[in-house]
Design an enzyme around this catalytic site. Structure first.
Site, short mmCIF file in Angstrom:
data_model
loop_
_atom_site.label_atom_id
_atom_site.label_comp_id
_atom_site.label_asym_id
_atom_site.label_seq_id
_atom_site.Cartn_x
_atom_site.Cartn_y
_atom_site.Cartn_z
N ASN A 1 0.99 -1.30 0.17
CA ASN A 1 -0.05 0.01 -0.06
C ASN A 1 0.97 1.31 0.02
O ASN A 1 0.32 2.22 -0.50
CB ASN A 1 -1.00 0.14 1.09
N LYS B 1 12.58 -7.84 1.13
CA LYS B 1 11.45 -8.63 -0.07
C LYS B 1 10.17 -7.57 0.10
O LYS B 1 9.50 -7.59 1.01
CB LYS B 1 11.18 -9.91 1.07
N GLU C 1 5.20 -3.50 12.02
CA GLU C 1 4.14 -2.32 11.86
C GLU C 1 2.95 -2.94 11.31
O GLU C 1 3.15 -3.28 9.99
CB GLU C 1 4.67 -1.45 11.00
N CYS D 1 -3.02 1.73 6.73
CA CYS D 1 -3.28 1.32 7.90
C CYS D 1 -3.73 2.21 8.94
O CYS D 1 -4.24 1.80 9.78
CB CYS D 1 -1.63 0.53 8.41
N GLU E 1 -10.00 -4.44 9.33
CA GLU E 1 -9.82 -3.19 8.36
C GLU E 1 -10.73 -3.45 6.98
O GLU E 1 -10.32 -4.27 6.59
CB GLU E 1 -8.41 -3.44 7.99
#
Ligand code: NAP
Length: 489
Positions: free
Chosen positions: A156, A179, A257, A291, A388
Site C-alpha cells: 500500500n 522482500k 508495523e 493502516c 480493516e
C-alpha cells in the site's frame, strides 16, 4: 505496454549484480486499474535469499566500519536521486499500485525524507559514559549495527515502507535484504537502481522479489539464517504474528508495523469543516487502503445528520479512475481479493441494519474500482467495525458523550492510530490520554512524517519507525567495562 522509467531494472539486485531467480521463474506485475502486465520480475526462493544474505554479510564488514558521515553522504545522495526522478518514480508507483499520481508524488517525497532524516540520525547515534561501580573502572556504552537485517514490506506504500526501514538500518551500519510485496516490486527495484547509481556499495542493499507462493520461504530463509539479526516487517497482523513466532526459535529481533482499526471521533464542539476535510483525507486517500485509515467514524449525536450529509456531498465529488488521468481522486483497489473483502463487509453491515447513503457497490469503471461509500448505523455486531476495511467506505456510528466515544474507540484489539476533532482544550488532553493507540491525530487527519515515531500498541505492532527513536531498533547496545585503571604508584 506502459512506459516505465529507463533506470528501472526488472531483475533483483543481489551483491551489486542484477540477477534472475535460480529457478528462472518470473512473476508478472500488473496495473490494478487495467489488469495489463507492466513487467515481470524474478520469483526468488529460499536459495536466492540465502545468496543475498551471504552477499550482505560480506558487505557488512566494510559498510559498518565507515564513518557515520560517509554513510550519511551516500544516503543524502540517494534522497536527492529520488527527488530528481520523483515524477518517474511516482508514475511507476501509480502504474503498479493504482493510487492517484498526486498521492504517489507525495509518497515519493515522504520516502526520500527517510533517507535525509536518518542520514543525520546516524551521525547522532551517541553512546554513554556511566559513573563506574568501582574506582579502577570506566563504563562505556556504544550503539552498534546488528549486521545483516531483513525487511519485508507491503503494497500500500510501496516506496515509503521500504525507505522507512532501509534508511535507519543502513545509517546505523547494517546491510539489508529486502522482500517487497508481490503486487509492487517495481518501486522497490527502482529505489535499488537509484541506490546503485549514487554509490551504495554492492551487497549493502539487496532486493529479493517473489509472489505470495514464495513469500513464506523467503521469510523463513531470512529468519532461519543465523546471520540475519533482525526482521523489520510491515503488513498484516496475522503474518506479523507468524513471523514473530518464527523469530523466537533463534531470538531474531523483530519489529512489527501491523494493521489498525482507527476510530475518527467528531465531537459537537469541533470545527466541522476541518473534520470533514480530515475524514476525507483519512478515509479516501489511497482508496482507503492505509493502516491508519479512519475505519470507524464516530460522530456525536447532535451533529450526526449534518455531518453525514456534508460528507456525502464531498464523497460524491471524488473522481474515480486511472491514477494517471488528470483529477483522479481515487484509483482501483489493489486486487480482486481486496474488492471481495470490501463487498463482503458492506453486505454484512447492510444485512445487519446499516444504511448506505451513497455508493456501496463496485464502480461502473469495472475491474477492482469501488464507489466512494458512506454508511451509517454501524454497530459492533457488524464485521466492518472489527476488520480493516481497506476500501473507500466511510462507516459511521453516532455516540452520546465523551465517555462512550472513548469506550467505543478503544473497543478493539488494534491500537495504531486514533483521531478526534474538538476545540475544547480540556477535552483535547483527556481524550488524547485516553485513546489506547500509538498515534493520536487531534484536529488533523494527516499524521505521517519522518520526524515523528510511527507505530502501534496492542495487536498493531511492536517498535517505532521514523523519528529519533526509529533508528534504535536497528542497533544493539554494547557495554564495555574498562578496568585495571589503578592510580599511579
Ligand atoms: P501482508 O499480506 O501481511 O503482506 C506484507 C508483506 O509480507 C508482503 O511482502 C508479503 O508478501 C509478505 N508475506 C506474506 N506472508 C508472508 C510470510 N509467511 N512470510 C514472510 N513474508 C510474508 O500484508 P499486505 O496485505 O501486503 O499489507 C496490508 C497490511 O499492512 C494491512 O494490514 C495494513 O494495515 C498493514 N500496514 C501497516 C502499516 C504500519 O505502519 N503499521 C503500514 C502499511 C500497511 P506477498 O505480497 O508476496 O504476499
Amino acid at each position: 505496454m506502459a512506459q516505465l522509467p529507463e533506470f528501472l531494472k526488472t531483475e533483483c539486485l543481489v551483491g551489486g549484480r542484477w540477477v534472475s531467480a535460480n529457478s528462472g521463474d518470473r512473476l508478472d506485475v500488473l496495473d490494478p486499474a487495467t489488469g495489463d502486465v507492466l513487467a515481470s520480475v524474478p520469483r526468488m526462493g529460499a536459495a536466492d535469499t540465502r545468496d543475498a544474505i551471504d552477499k550482505a554479510q560480506i558487505a557488512h564488514e566494510e559498510w559498518s566500519s565507515r564513518t557515520a558521515a560517509d554513510r550519511a553522504d551516500v544516503l543524502h545522495r540517494w534522497a536527492a536521486a529520488m527527488r530528481a526522478d520523483a515524477d518517474d518514480l511516482a508514475r511507476l508507483m501509480t502504474l503498479e499500485q493504482g493510487k492517484p499520481f498526486s498521492e504517489s508524488l507525495v509518497e515519493i517525497e515522504y520516502a526520500a525524507s527517510f533517507f535525509s532524516w536518518f542520514a543525520e540520525e546516524g551521525r547522532r547515534l551517541y553512546g554513554d559514559i556511566i559513573p563506574p561501580h568501582r574506582p579502577d573502572a570506566r563504563i562505556l556504552v556504544t550503539r552498534n549495527s546488528l549486521g545483516v537485517v531483513g525487511g519485508i514490506t507491503p503494497w500500500n506504500f510501496p516506496s515509503a515502507m521500504v525507505t522507512r526501514k532501509a534508511a535507519p538500518a543502513l545509517a546505523a551500519g547494517n546491510c539489508m535484504v529486502l522482500k517487497p510485496a508481490e503486487a509492487t516490486p517495481l518501486s522497490a527495484l527502482a529505489i535499488a537502481a537509484l541506490g546503485e547509481r549514487v554509490g551504495v556499495p554492492p551487497g549493502v542493499f539487496n532486493v529479493v522479489t517473489g509472489g505470495r507462493e514464495e513469500a513464506p520461504s523467503i521469510g523463513k530463509a531470512l529468519i532461519d539464517s543465523p546471520v540475519v539479526r533482525k526482521i523489520g516487517f510491515t503488513g498484516s497482523t496475522a503474518v506479523g504474528k507468524q513471523l514473530m513466532r518464527d523469530c523466537a526459535s533463534d531470538l531474531t529481533k523483530v519489529s512489527l508495523e501491523l494493521g489498525g482499526n482507527a476510530a475518527f471521533i467528531v465531537f459537537d464542539d469541533a470545527d466541522i469543516d476541518a473534520a470533514l476535510e480530515g475524514v476525507q483525507i483519512c478515509k479516501f486517500r489511497n482508496a482507503g487502503q492505509t493502516c491508519i485509515a479512519a475505519n470507524r467514524i464516530l460522530v456525536q449525536e447532535s451533529i450526526h445528520d449534518k455531518f453525514v450529509e456534508a460528507l456525502c456531498a464531498r464523497a460524491q465529488e471524488i473522481k474515480v479512475g486511472h491514477g494517471l488521468e488528470q483529477d483522479t481522486g481515487q484509483g482501483p483497489l489493489i486486487d480482486a481479493r481486496g474488492l471481495e473483502k470490501v463487498e463482503r463487509l458492506v453486505s454484512d453491515a447492510t444485512e445487519k441494519g446499516a444504511r448506505i447513503h451513497i455508493g456501496g457497490r463496485p464502480h461502473g469503471a469495472g475491474g477492482t474500482f469501488f464507489e466512494p461509500t458512506v454508511m451509517t448505523g454501524i454497530t459492533p455486531a457488524m464485521d466492518i467495525s472489527h476488520e480493516e476495511v481497506f476500501g473507500p467506505v466511510a462507516a459511521i456510528t453516532s455516540f452520546k458523550d465523551e465517555r462512550s466515544a472513548i469506550g467505543m474507540a478503544n473497543d478493539t484489539p488494534y491500537g495504531l492510530a486514533g483521531y478526534f476533532y474538538s476545540r475544547d482544550v480540556g477535552r483535547i488532553f483527556r481524550v488524547a490520554d485516553a485513546l489506547n493507540t500509538g498515534i493520536v491525530g487531534v484536529n488533523t487527519g494527516l499524521i505521517s512524517t519522518e520526524v515523528a515515531p510511527f507505530g502501534g500498541v496492542k495487536e498493531s505492532g511492536i517498535g517505532r519507525e521514523g523519528s529519533k527513536y526509529g533508528i534504535e531498533d536497528w542497533t544493539e547496545l554494547k557495554y564495555i567495562c574498562l578496568a585495571g585503571l589503578e592510580a599511579a604508584a
